[in-house]
Design a protein around this motif. Structure first.
Motif, mmCIF file in Angstrom:
data_model
loop_
_atom_site.group_PDB
_atom_site.id
_atom_site.type_symbol
_atom_site.label_atom_id
_atom_site.label_comp_id
_atom_site.label_asym_id
_atom_site.label_seq_id
_atom_site.Cartn_x
_atom_site.Cartn_y
_atom_site.Cartn_z
ATOM 1 N N LEU A 1 -11.265 -6.763 -11.595
ATOM 2 C CA LEU A 1 -10.142 -6.353 -12.449
ATOM 3 C C LEU A 1 -9.346 -5.225 -11.801
ATOM 4 N N GLU A 2 -9.637 -4.941 -10.543
ATOM 5 C CA GLU A 2 -8.969 -3.822 -9.873
ATOM 6 C C GLU A 2 -7.465 -4.002 -9.744
ATOM 7 N N GLN A 3 -6.976 -5.230 -9.846
ATOM 8 C CA GLN A 3 -5.527 -5.441 -9.785
ATOM 9 C C GLN A 3 -4.822 -4.760 -10.948
ATOM 10 N N LEU A 4 -5.569 -4.393 -11.988
ATOM 11 C CA LEU A 4 -4.976 -3.717 -13.149
ATOM 12 C C LEU A 4 -4.902 -2.205 -12.974
ATOM 13 N N ALA A 5 -5.421 -1.696 -11.883
ATOM 14 C CA ALA A 5 -5.437 -0.249 -11.675
ATOM 15 C C ALA A 5 -4.032 0.345 -11.652
ATOM 16 N N VAL A 6 -3.025 -0.459 -11.344
ATOM 17 C CA VAL A 6 -1.648 0.049 -11.312
ATOM 18 C C VAL A 6 -1.073 0.213 -12.714
ATOM 19 N N ASN A 7 -1.769 -0.299 -13.721
ATOM 20 C CA ASN A 7 -1.300 -0.189 -15.105
ATOM 21 C C ASN A 7 -1.739 1.160 -15.664
ATOM 22 N N ASP A 8 -0.833 2.124 -15.634
ATOM 23 C CA ASP A 8 -1.156 3.487 -16.081
ATOM 24 C C ASP A 8 -1.404 3.596 -17.572
ATOM 25 N N GLY A 9 -0.953 2.616 -18.351
ATOM 26 C CA GLY A 9 -1.106 2.683 -19.798
ATOM 27 C C GLY A 9 -2.457 2.241 -20.311
ATOM 28 N N LEU A 10 -3.219 1.522 -19.494
ATOM 29 C CA LEU A 10 -4.513 0.999 -19.930
ATOM 30 C C LEU A 10 -5.467 2.145 -20.235
ATOM 31 N N ARG A 11 -5.942 2.200 -21.495
ATOM 32 C CA ARG A 11 -6.812 3.291 -21.933
ATOM 33 C C ARG A 11 -8.236 2.842 -22.259
ATOM 34 N N SER A 12 -8.389 1.559 -22.607
ATOM 35 C CA SER A 12 -9.696 1.064 -23.021
ATOM 36 C C SER A 12 -9.970 -0.278 -22.349
ATOM 37 N N LEU A 13 -11.140 -0.399 -21.730
ATOM 38 C CA LEU A 13 -11.520 -1.615 -21.031
ATOM 39 C C LEU A 13 -12.947 -1.987 -21.413
ATOM 40 N N THR A 14 -13.116 -3.220 -21.876
ATOM 41 C CA THR A 14 -14.434 -3.748 -22.213
ATOM 42 C C THR A 14 -14.663 -4.996 -21.383
#
Length: 120
Positions: A69-82
């Motif tokens: 899921l590292e491709q989402l690291a550029v999404n600064d808004g992501l606060r919660s990941l399950t």
């Protein structure tokens, strides 16, 4: 998901047991804040969510083909990941803005995951 209609007011999207291989089409839901993908064995990546600036929470449950899921690291808004019931490799330090992270190892087949229950 490519045939997903333009849903500008939709804030919460849950996809369960889909046969789709990607989340392409999610751009038709520009204001989505919460996405849950459950029991979708063909989904391999989440590239389509990279540019979802309003996305705050993502839940990935029993999606066997997802490896990172590292491709989402550029999404600064992501606060919660399950992440539950799938083996996803990633570096948490790539997500400096996360406030909540939950990981549950792959679960025995036939036993329902506690996270399968809709919360809220």
């Amino acid at each position: 998901l490519a045939k997903l209609p333009h849903l500008h007011e939709l804030r919460k999207l849950t996809l369960v047991s889909g046969e789709f291989g990607s989340l392409n089409g999610i751009q038709n839901v520009p204001n989505v804040e919460f996405v849950a993908v459950r029991h979708c064995p063909r989904v391999k990546d989440f590239w389509a969510l990279r540019k979802r600036e309003r996305l705050r929470e993502l839940r990935v449950v029993s999606c066997d083909s997802v490896k990172s899921l590292e491709q989402l690291a550029v999404n600064d808004g992501l606060r919660s990941l399950t992440v539950a019931g799938c083996e996803v490799g990633m570096r948490l330090d790539a997500f400096p803005n996360l406030k909540s992270y939950c990981y549950a190892a792959p679960w025995p087949e036939g036993v329902p995951l506690p996270l399968d229950e809709e919360e809220e």
